[in-house]
Design a protein around this motif. Structure first.
Motif, PDB file in Angstrom:
ATOM      1  N   UNK A   1       0.535  27.302  -0.144  1.00 34.85           N
ATOM      2  CA  UNK A   1       0.618  26.170  -1.061  1.00 34.85           C
ATOM      3  C   UNK A   1       2.048  25.656  -1.141  1.00 34.85           C
ATOM      4  N   UNK A   2       3.013  26.584  -1.207  1.00 36.61           N
ATOM      5  CA  UNK A   2       4.413  26.191  -1.337  1.00 36.61           C
ATOM      6  C   UNK A   2       4.876  25.439  -0.093  1.00 36.61           C
ATOM      7  N   UNK A   3       4.556  25.969   1.088  1.00 35.30           N
ATOM      8  CA  UNK A   3       4.978  25.320   2.332  1.00 35.30           C
ATOM      9  C   UNK A   3       4.332  23.943   2.479  1.00 35.30           C
ATOM     10  N   UNK A   4       3.034  23.862   2.176  1.00 27.77           N
ATOM     11  CA  UNK A   4       2.345  22.572   2.256  1.00 27.77           C
ATOM     12  C   UNK A   4       2.900  21.569   1.271  1.00 27.77           C
ATOM     13  N   UNK A   5       3.251  22.056   0.080  1.00 27.43           N
ATOM     14  CA  UNK A   5       3.788  21.163  -0.941  1.00 27.43           C
ATOM     15  C   UNK A   5       5.134  20.580  -0.509  1.00 27.43           C
ATOM     16  N   UNK A   6       6.010  21.422   0.058  1.00 30.54           N
ATOM     17  CA  UNK A   6       7.312  20.926   0.521  1.00 30.54           C
ATOM     18  C   UNK A   6       7.121  19.894   1.624  1.00 30.54           C
ATOM     19  N   UNK A   7       6.162  20.133   2.514  1.00 29.80           N
ATOM     20  CA  UNK A   7       5.885  19.180   3.595  1.00 29.80           C
ATOM     21  C   UNK A   7       5.396  17.845   3.033  1.00 29.80           C
ATOM     22  N   UNK A   8       4.455  17.889   2.100  1.00 28.36           N
ATOM     23  CA  UNK A   8       3.909  16.660   1.508  1.00 28.36           C
ATOM     24  C   UNK A   8       4.990  15.920   0.719  1.00 28.36           C
ATOM     25  N   UNK A   9       5.825  16.667  -0.009  1.00 29.81           N
ATOM     26  CA  UNK A   9       6.923  16.039  -0.745  1.00 29.81           C
ATOM     27  C   UNK A   9       7.903  15.346   0.199  1.00 29.81           C
ATOM     28  N   UNK A  10       8.139  15.959   1.357  1.00 31.08           N
ATOM     29  CA  UNK A  10       9.032  15.342   2.342  1.00 31.08           C
ATOM     30  C   UNK A  10       8.464  14.018   2.827  1.00 31.08           C
ATOM     31  N   UNK A  11       7.150  13.988   3.079  1.00 36.88           N
ATOM     32  CA  UNK A  11       6.504  12.733   3.484  1.00 36.88           C
ATOM     33  C   UNK A  11       6.601  11.694   2.371  1.00 36.88           C
ATOM     34  N   UNK A  12       6.407  12.134   1.126  1.00 36.08           N
ATOM     35  CA  UNK A  12       6.503  11.213  -0.005  1.00 36.08           C
ATOM     36  C   UNK A  12       7.914  10.661  -0.140  1.00 36.08           C
TER      37      UNK A  12
ATOM     38  N   UNK B   1       0.821  -1.211   0.000  1.00 33.07           N
ATOM     39  CA  UNK B   1       0.000   0.000   0.000  1.00 33.07           C
ATOM     40  C   UNK B   1       0.853   1.259   0.000  1.00 33.07           C
ATOM     41  N   UNK B   2       2.100   1.168   0.473  1.00 36.52           N
ATOM     42  CA  UNK B   2       2.974   2.345   0.509  1.00 36.52           C
ATOM     43  C   UNK B   2       3.141   2.963  -0.878  1.00 36.52           C
ATOM     44  N   UNK B   3       3.148   2.146  -1.929  1.00 33.58           N
ATOM     45  CA  UNK B   3       3.269   2.681  -3.286  1.00 33.58           C
ATOM     46  C   UNK B   3       2.046   3.517  -3.653  1.00 33.58           C
ATOM     47  N   UNK B   4       0.882   3.078  -3.207  1.00 34.41           N
ATOM     48  CA  UNK B   4      -0.353   3.829  -3.468  1.00 34.41           C
ATOM     49  C   UNK B   4      -0.367   5.108  -2.643  1.00 34.41           C
ATOM     50  N   UNK B   5       0.089   5.029  -1.393  1.00 36.62           N
ATOM     51  CA  UNK B   5       0.185   6.221  -0.540  1.00 36.62           C
ATOM     52  C   UNK B   5       1.146   7.235  -1.167  1.00 36.62           C
ATOM     53  N   UNK B   6       2.245   6.756  -1.732  1.00 43.03           N
ATOM     54  CA  UNK B   6       3.203   7.642  -2.393  1.00 43.03           C
ATOM     55  C   UNK B   6       2.531   8.386  -3.550  1.00 43.03           C
ATOM     56  N   UNK B   7       1.758   7.672  -4.361  1.00 42.47           N
ATOM     57  CA  UNK B   7       1.046   8.314  -5.468  1.00 42.47           C
ATOM     58  C   UNK B   7       0.089   9.380  -4.952  1.00 42.47           C
ATOM     59  N   UNK B   8      -0.576   9.089  -3.838  1.00 39.66           N
ATOM     60  CA  UNK B   8      -1.506  10.047  -3.237  1.00 39.66           C
ATOM     61  C   UNK B   8      -0.772  11.326  -2.824  1.00 39.66           C
ATOM     62  N   UNK B   9       0.365  11.168  -2.152  1.00 35.79           N
ATOM     63  CA  UNK B   9       1.131  12.322  -1.693  1.00 35.79           C
ATOM     64  C   UNK B   9       1.664  13.144  -2.865  1.00 35.79           C
ATOM     65  N   UNK B  10       2.124  12.475  -3.918  1.00 36.39           N
ATOM     66  CA  UNK B  10       2.655  13.191  -5.083  1.00 36.39           C
ATOM     67  C   UNK B  10       1.544  13.986  -5.771  1.00 36.39           C
ATOM     68  N   UNK B  11       0.351  13.426  -5.863  1.00 39.67           N
ATOM     69  CA  UNK B  11      -0.762  14.151  -6.483  1.00 39.67           C
ATOM     70  C   UNK B  11      -1.169  15.358  -5.654  1.00 39.67           C
ATOM     71  N   UNK B  12      -1.166  15.212  -4.331  1.00 39.38           N
ATOM     72  CA  UNK B  12      -1.475  16.351  -3.458  1.00 39.38           C
ATOM     73  C   UNK B  12      -0.435  17.448  -3.666  1.00 39.38           C
ATOM     74  N   UNK B  13       0.852  17.070  -3.700  1.00 45.58           N
ATOM     75  CA  UNK B  13       1.914  18.046  -3.931  1.00 45.58           C
ATOM     76  C   UNK B  13       1.794  18.673  -5.322  1.00 45.58           C
ATOM     77  N   UNK B  14       1.398  17.873  -6.305  1.00 49.41           N
ATOM     78  CA  UNK B  14       1.251  18.365  -7.666  1.00 49.41           C
ATOM     79  C   UNK B  14       0.130  19.403  -7.755  1.00 49.41           C
ATOM     80  N   UNK B  15      -0.970  19.141  -7.078  1.00 47.02           N
ATOM     81  CA  UNK B  15      -2.065  20.113  -7.067  1.00 47.02           C
ATOM     82  C   UNK B  15      -1.612  21.430  -6.445  1.00 47.02           C
ATOM     83  N   UNK B  16      -0.889  21.354  -5.329  1.00 46.05           N
ATOM     84  CA  UNK B  16      -0.381  22.565  -4.687  1.00 46.05           C
ATOM     85  C   UNK B  16       0.592  23.305  -5.595  1.00 46.05           C
TER      86      UNK B  16
END
Length: 389
Positions: free
Chosen positions: A74-85, A45-60
């Motif tokens: 948006x920029x700060x949130x995107x960096x945070x989500x990318x770090x999690x990804x 499932x981690x691969x699917x979670x990764x896709x989810x995080x990348x799409x969230x970062x992409x939208x931001x």
């Protein structure tokens, strides 16, 4: 998790071009048969979670680049989500660099570029430090893996495998019909997947549908080639970098050392993160002609839409059949494990409680494993789940 990925994909596609085509492209990904393995197995499932995080970062990233309100948030949130990804899947390291490229292309101020570069490189450095600490902790295993990767690296072979893997990634989403699953194993594809008896195989309905859809999409994109502006070229370049880097990482880490059959045909879950970006790439390319391609563009668009609906229905049927097959094959196992769990729950706290179940008991057999330096051993679910008893 897959439903959340599809929802985020729809939001990203809507930012590129709002309307029914975004919903249709999302449905195409949602029911794609090639995604089945990544969705149904909990341990990947981690691969699917990764896709989810990348799409969230992409939208931001897209909202920030569009210059809307709350750009800094948006920029700060995107960096945070990318770090999690990044700490979810190591491919995130390359994606962080791709996001940096995207932002540099949208920023003319050199001071602002340096600031953005610092924010993007910070999680990369943290990940590198964590990886180094992990390597020092597990130096023997990491050294062995590094030797395998280095020993299997060859520039000509890597370039060759890159194009073979890229062709396979695209091919699998459109023509993959012979994936199968056996008890206690993941989805795998027969090695004769490319050995069709041309030209007879082209008349199989599913293959014919996929080929017609490719032709219609090619005509559709050709009609909009003059309408691609600077912003769309930057977007396509960004997405193309992500796709090319992803394929190259898979080639170096899997296909080169393991071979194509073991590296790709038996690990279909790698297709999930390819197709989630590839759908965005195709949609971004097609957005130049959606709604403004003249009469010919509208006709081609309707033909493509009809073919996609038929393709979605075909994939939905195949996913349903495969899930029923998995349910049938695994029924003895989960029936046995459920019964075993109830026995342990009822008697596990009793003093001197123990049990023995034959490995060949229906649902208990796990497989034959070879451990280096030791004789072959048959493992069972009972001893793996409850070794203490």
């Amino acid at each position: 998790t897959h439903a959340a990925v599809c929802f985020c994909l729809w939001r990203v596609l809507n930012l590129i071009h709002r309307g029914a085509p975004a919903l249709l492209a999302t449905a195409f990904f949602a029911f794609l048969y090639a995604n089945l393995e990544a969705v149904i197995w909990h341990h990947i499932t981690a691969y699917v979670v990764f896709a989810l995080l990348i799409l969230v970062a992409m939208e931001m990233a897209l909202r920030h680049a569009a210059g809307g309100t709350g750009g800094r948030q948006y920029f700060a949130g995107m960096v945070l989500v990318l770090s999690l990804a990044l700490f979810t899947y190591e491919v995130g390291l390359w994606y962080c660099l791709c996001f940096l490229f995207f932002f540099c292309a949208h920023t003319s101020d050199p001071v602002e570029r340096r600031k953005q570069a610092g924010w993007f490189l910070l999680p990369c450095l943290l990940y590198a430090a964590a990886s180094l600490a992990n390597a020092l902790w597990l130096k023997a295993a990491v050294l062995q893996e590094t030797k395998v990767l280095a020993g299997g690296f060859d520039l000509f072979k890597t370039v060759q495998n890159f194009f073979i893997t890229l062709k396979w990634d695209i091919f699998s989403g459109l023509f993959l019909t012979n994936a199968d699953v056996v008890p206690h194993a993941r989805l795998a594809v027969a090695e004769n997947v490319f050995s069709w008896a041309w030209p007879l195989a082209v008349f199989k309905p599913y293959y014919l549908l996929g080929m017609l859809m490719v032709i219609a999409l090619g005509v559709f994109l050709w009609q909009g080639r003059r309408g691609i502006g600077i912003a769309q070229k930057r977007l396509l370049g960004w997405l193309g970098m992500m796709l090319a880097g992803y394929v190259l990482i898979i080639v170096i880490g899997r296909v080169n050392p393991l071979g194509f059959a073991q590296g790709m045909l038996s690990t279909l879950y790698y297709l999930y993160n390819f197709w989630v970006i590839f759908i965005v790439f195709l949609y971004a390319a097609a957005s130049a002609v959606i709604g403004k391609g003249g009469r010919a563009g509208r006709i081609t668009g309707w033909v493509l839409s009809v073919l996609m609906v038929a393709f979605i229905l075909c994939n939905a049927v195949m996913v349903y059949r495969q899930n029923r097959l998995v349910e049938y094959l695994y029924k003895p196992t989960w029936t046995f494990v459920d019964h075993l769990n109830r026995v342990v729950d009822a008697h596990g706290k009793e003093p001197d409680f123990s049990f023995y179940v034959r490995p060949d008991y229906p649902g208990n057999y796990l497989g034959r494993w070879f451990i280096k330096g030791k004789p072959e051993r048959i493992f069972s679910f009972a001893e793996i789940l409850y070794p203490q008893f």
